[in-house]
Design an enzyme around this catalytic site. Structure first.
Site, mmCIF file in Angstrom:
data_model
loop_
_atom_site.group_PDB
_atom_site.id
_atom_site.type_symbol
_atom_site.label_atom_id
_atom_site.label_comp_id
_atom_site.label_asym_id
_atom_site.label_seq_id
_atom_site.Cartn_x
_atom_site.Cartn_y
_atom_site.Cartn_z
ATOM 1 N N HIS A 346 0.804 -1.234 0.000
ATOM 2 C CA HIS A 346 0.000 0.000 0.000
ATOM 3 C C HIS A 346 0.831 1.275 0.000
ATOM 4 C CE1 HIS A 346 -3.919 -1.988 0.925
ATOM 5 N NE2 HIS A 346 -3.125 -2.885 1.479
ATOM 6 N N LYS A 534 -9.235 13.283 4.986
ATOM 7 C CA LYS A 534 -8.294 12.155 4.925
ATOM 8 C C LYS A 534 -7.326 12.322 6.084
ATOM 9 C CE LYS A 534 -7.113 13.581 0.696
ATOM 10 N NZ LYS A 534 -7.126 12.403 -0.167
ATOM 11 N N ARG A 535 -6.506 11.298 6.343
ATOM 12 C CA ARG A 535 -5.500 11.456 7.380
ATOM 13 C C ARG A 535 -4.577 12.622 7.064
ATOM 14 N NH1 ARG A 535 -5.043 7.427 11.429
ATOM 15 N NH2 ARG A 535 -3.159 8.537 12.033
ATOM 16 N N LYS A 540 0.081 14.428 1.566
ATOM 17 C CA LYS A 540 -1.280 14.667 1.098
ATOM 18 C C LYS A 540 -1.558 16.157 0.875
ATOM 19 C CE LYS A 540 -3.123 10.532 3.478
ATOM 20 N NZ LYS A 540 -3.662 9.662 2.423
ATOM 21 N N THR A 642 -8.831 6.299 -1.803
ATOM 22 C CA THR A 642 -10.139 5.691 -1.991
ATOM 23 C C THR A 642 -11.242 6.715 -1.716
ATOM 24 O OG1 THR A 642 -9.821 4.775 0.215
ATOM 25 C CG2 THR A 642 -9.595 3.256 -1.626
ATOM 26 N N LYS A 646 -15.103 7.758 -3.453
ATOM 27 C CA LYS A 646 -16.359 7.992 -2.730
ATOM 28 C C LYS A 646 -16.980 9.326 -3.140
ATOM 29 C CE LYS A 646 -14.357 5.240 0.943
ATOM 30 N NZ LYS A 646 -13.458 5.278 2.100
HETATM 31 C C1 26Q Z 1 3.012 1.658 10.932
HETATM 32 C C2 26Q Z 1 3.874 1.545 12.000
HETATM 33 C C3 26Q Z 1 3.400 1.511 13.289
HETATM 34 C C4 26Q Z 1 2.056 1.605 13.489
HETATM 35 C C5 26Q Z 1 1.185 1.714 12.421
HETATM 36 C C6 26Q Z 1 1.665 1.739 11.137
HETATM 37 C C7 26Q Z 1 0.749 1.896 9.998
HETATM 38 C C8 26Q Z 1 -0.623 1.766 10.146
HETATM 39 C C9 26Q Z 1 -1.471 1.964 9.080
HETATM 40 C C10 26Q Z 1 1.229 2.204 8.748
HETATM 41 C C11 26Q Z 1 0.374 2.393 7.691
HETATM 42 C C12 26Q Z 1 -0.987 2.278 7.846
HETATM 43 C C13 26Q Z 1 -1.939 2.535 6.769
HETATM 44 C C14 26Q Z 1 -1.623 2.833 5.536
HETATM 45 C C15 26Q Z 1 -2.649 3.172 4.553
HETATM 46 O O1 26Q Z 1 -3.804 3.368 4.898
HETATM 47 N N1 26Q Z 1 -2.293 3.296 3.263
HETATM 48 C C16 26Q Z 1 -3.265 3.680 2.263
HETATM 49 O O2 26Q Z 1 -3.860 2.508 1.747
HETATM 50 C C17 26Q Z 1 -4.956 2.839 0.918
HETATM 51 C C18 26Q Z 1 -5.630 1.555 0.513
HETATM 52 O O3 26Q Z 1 -4.832 0.863 -0.406
HETATM 53 C C19 26Q Z 1 -4.500 3.651 -0.279
HETATM 54 O O4 26Q Z 1 -5.631 4.044 -0.996
HETATM 55 C C20 26Q Z 1 -3.718 4.883 0.176
HETATM 56 O O5 26Q Z 1 -3.172 5.554 -0.942
HETATM 57 C C21 26Q Z 1 -2.625 4.473 1.136
HETATM 58 O O6 26Q Z 1 -1.983 5.632 1.652
#
Ligand code: 26Q
Length: 800
Positions: A346, A534-535, A540, A642, A646
């Site tokens: 991702h 978004k986050r 971003k 995503t 939406k």
């Molecule tokens: C990493 C280290 C420690 C704790 C948490 C994490 C962590 C948690 C969640 C790292 C990454 C995430 C999430 C990443 C994410 O949401 N990526 C997004 O995935 C979407 C679905 O494929 C894409 O549409 C986005 O572009 C992408 O940023």
């Protein structure tokens, strides 16, 4: 159970009395919600049992989607819709004087995810079940989901989330299916008939207790399972302080980690990952063994998909079971494992790729570490044949190097499929980030562009639009989202477009009410609702959006007759608690909002709103009410996105860079129905490699930029001294890594075109319609069909 509203009412009333010992008159909304929830769960139970039975007797291949996150949101209406009892229930409740929308508000969001990745997992569950596919989720039942965000004096403050406070009606605890997960301890080897046998001694055991949630498909008889694991103390004796042991075990499923790549290497996070993986793999194998005597053709009956690298320990864990418990040879175990596991990536941000220090990994998971070492050694030896003498490359590709375990490398080596989440993202993986791996395993790489469930994000969250669509083209699109295409026949139909507009205005009014209630700000629904939710992440570029707003404000102050179409800028974003820079951007948005909204001279032209605690349930009110969708990441950085899908599905028009799935949105709607600006991915990559971008030049040459950047530090927005220094420095002292100033002029230009287009409603409305009509491609049904055919090799049987 009930087939009309009369029967529903009768059962509902009887249950309230029996469960709560109250008369209906004495009962509360929460009693109503819980009663309804339990009725729904019972309603699905027959099909749930039958689905499992069917899977067993047909010996269909089962897919398990392992994910550290499932961002489900609320389930009441989703379940009612899927079961096709929404109308009956709504009517029955109505006759009792209960508003289903008020009941819906009782339910807490299941916020077991951070953002895109977790929400994708939730959308996939809906599509799997709706397509009658044998696919199940495996995750963690966090006691506290993603933190609740409050805005205090413009700053983000985090509170622990409490979704289980009033119980969870959708789950069934299955204590009899618990699994023991070992941590720490040591590995000993003994010789058994000439074969080394490894045992894990003195481990600290944690009990994983499954809580199952039914996942009913939309108007099908298929009910799949989402299994969430909860950590509890093991009944087996331990040689330590029992209270400490209890706290330590329970802490494993206590909190969801906020996405924070700045705060790496927390041991509890690794514990969570192995906990999920070990519990899931062991319960999958236990179920498999009930049906089959040997595991030699396991991969023909089971697929295990890992959502990013977070569950990548599924690879060594499956190896461990096959080697240590099944006594297979390495080659046989490896053959099965690498035909079972598939992996989705991702991100291409190298700082976000997971790595674990050996000094943390090895003592916590001693046997797993041994297996990873062996995988690494065999892999590195094989690399010698591919790249003879290229030590440097081999070192870079190793799974263990410089005392770190590289989780993405383990995933690439131990799986048969690696997919990116949008076309450009997959190309970047193949051509750049993972190019060395692509050279040796080209057949593993494939693309699966993300999607969203149109049943939640259109049918459920925008019922008025869904109705209009059904009046226009029938309801086949609910099962076949590609049919939305038929809406194009209305692109010159004034009556239909007028209705479309009217619905958008009603949805905007609904959001305006929420804004008023939450922030006290009155916004005008005649203005353009321009939204970025978004986050919060530097890449971003929420900052680009704010700088543009500051610029518009400056222009209006300089020339009060400056002609802009009135706009309401709406933000929603959570920043990871340790992400200092992101938190400063939130403060900046709120600071600008305060100044702009408090200035009567721009009142009719500009409003800025920050909605606190952005989450699934709030999002459901935002997408239907949006005119302009902000998708403005630095090109090459957003894997897919995503939210962009939406908005589009709800008639919002994208202002975006050529990044992630924006590119594919552009491809389906055509250049005329989207607003593209800014650097392209190749240009960004070129500047990053060769230099040649100097943000200071843009500061000196463009006086609009100079003005807004200076305002970050000169107190213009009444901020305290030094408040936005980190932002100022990022732009001028650190050469603006995300090309905010480079893209500024192009963004200002496109935004003025957006205003002109909206002013001409004869132009805007067909654009909006064409976006809706082409959004079927971004349904997760399409995505899941591609996974089912192209990766998992599973088929939905013709059950309806
Ligand atoms: C990493 C280290 C420690 C704790 C948490 C994490 C962590 C948690 C969640 C790292 C990454 C995430 C999430 C990443 C994410 O949401 N990526 C997004 O995935 C979407 C679905 O494929 C894409 O549409 C986005 O572009 C992408 O940023």
């Amino acid at each position: 159970m009930f087939s009309n509203s009369e029967e529903f009412k009768e059962t509902f009333l009887k249950r309230i009395e029996m469960t709560y010992g109250k008369t209906f008159a004495e009962s509360t909304k929460r009693d109503h919600f819980n009663t309804l929830g339990h009725m729904i769960r019972e309603y699905v139970s027959r099909n749930w049992i039958e689905t499992n039975e069917r899977y067993r007797t047909n010996k269909e291949k089962q897919v398990y989607y392992l994910s550290i996150e499932f961002l489900l949101g609320r389930l009441l209406k989703q379940n009612l819709l899927s079961l096709g009892i929404d109308k009956v229930v709504e009517e029955g409740l109505g006759e009792l004087g209960i508003d289903i929308n008020e009941l819906e508000e009782i339910e807490a969001d299941a916020a077991l995810g951070n953002g895109g990745l977790g929400r994708l997992a939730a959308c996939f569950l809906d599509s799997l079940a709706s397509l009658n596919l044998p696919g199940h989720g495996c995750g963690i039942r966090y006691k506290h989901g993603l933190f609740e965000q409050k805005i205090v004096d413009g700053y983000q403050v985090e509170l622990p989330e409490q979704w289980l406070r009033n119980g969870n009606v959708w789950e069934v605890r299955k204590a009899d299916l618990s699994v023991e997960v070992p941590f720490w301890g040591k590995v000993t080897a003994s010789n058994e008939n000439g074969r080394l046998k490894f045992s894990h001694m003195d481990a600290e055991m944690v009990t994983a207790v499954p809580y199952d949630m039914p996942v009913p498909g939309y108007e099908t008889r298929t009910v799949n399972t989402l299994r969430l694991w909860s950590a509890e103390p093991s009944p087996y004796p331990v040689n330590q302080d029992i209270l400490k042991y209890k706290r330590d075990t329970e802490s494993i499923s206590e909190f969801l980690y906020p996405d924070d790549t700045h705060d790496e290497g927390k041991i509890l996070r690794l514990k969570q990952q192995y906990f999920l993986v070990s519990a899931s793999i062991n319960s999958i194998i236990r179920a498999y063994r009930k049906q089959n005597s040997s595991l030699t053709d396991f991969h023909q009956h089971v697929g295990i998909h890992i959502n990013d690298t977070h569950p990548v320990l599924a690879i060594p864990e499956l190896m461990r079971v096959l080697l240590d418990e099944e006594q297979m040879s390495w080659d046989e175990a490896w053959n099965i494992t690498t035909k079972t596991i598939s992996y989705t990536n991702h991100t291409t941000l190298s700082e976000a790729l997971e790595k674990w220090p050996v000094r943390i990994f090895q003592p916590l998971l001693p046997r797993i570490y041994m297996i990873v070492e062996e995988i690494n050694e065999r892999f590195c030896r094989s690399l010698w044949d591919y790249f003879p003498g290229d030590w440097h490359r081999i070192e870079n590709m190793a799974i263990i190097a410089h005392d770190e375990v590289k989780m993405a490398h383990l995933a690439l080596v131990g799986s048969y499929s690696v997919n990116g989440v949008a076309a450009i993202h997959t190309e970047i993986l193949k051509q750049r980030e993972m190019n060395s791996f692509y050279q040796i395993f080209p057949e593993k790489f494939n693309n699966k562009t993300n999607g969203i469930t149109h049943r939640r994000w259109l049918l459920k969250s925008n019922p008025k639009l869904a109705n209009l669509i059904c009046e226009g083209i029938g309801d086949s699109w609910i099962k076949r989202p590609g049919d939305l295409k038929e809406l194009e026949k209305y692109k010159q139909d004034h009556g239909f477009l007028e209705e479309l507009y009217r619905i958008k205005q009603e949805n905007k009014q609904h959001l305006a009410n929420i804004i008023k209630e939450q922030t006290g700000v009155s916004v005008d629904t005649a203005s353009i609702f321009d939204v970025q939710v978004k986050r919060l992440h530097a890449y971003k570029r929420q900052l680009l959006n704010v700088l543009h707003i500051m610029h518009l404000y400056n222009q209006l102050k300089r020339d009060p007759s400056f002609d802009i179409y009135p706009r309401t800028f709406i933000f929603g974003a959570k920043a990871s608690p340790g992400y200092y820079y992101a938190k400063k951007i939130i403060k900046l948005i709120n600071t600008v909002a305060k100044k702009v909204n408090g200035d009567p001279s721009v009142r009719d032209k500009l409003k800025v709103v920050f909605l606190e605690n952005y989450r699934v349930s709030l999002a459901e009110n935002i997408f239907p009410a949006t005119d302009v969708s902000e998708q403005i990441s630095t090109a090459s950085k957003e894997a897919s996105g995503t939210g962009n899908m939406k908005f589009m599905m709800n008639g919002g028009i994208t202002v975006g860079t050529l990044d992630g799935a924006n590119i594919e949105i552009k491809d389906v709607v055509g250049n005329e129905n989207i607003f593209i600006f800014g650097l392209k991915a190749e240009e960004v990559l070129h500047f990053q490699q060769n230099g040649g971008y100097h943000s200071l030049e843009y500061y000196h040459l463009d006086k609009r930029i100079r003005q807004v950047v200076n305002q970050l530090t000169d107190g213009f927005f009444d901020q305290s001294e030094g408040e936005f220094e980190a932002i100022y420095d990022s732009l001028l002292m650190q050469n603006d890594q995300y090309f905010v100033l480079k893209d500024f002029a192009s963004y200002v230009q496109i935004q003025s075109e957006v205003g002109d287009a909206y002013k001409d409603q004869q132009k805007w409305r067909p654009m909006s319609l064409i976006n809706i009509a082409n959004s079927g491609h971004f349904s997760s049904d399409r995505t899941i069909e591609e996974y089912a055919k192209g990766i998992w090799n599973i088929q939905g049987i013709g059950i309806t």
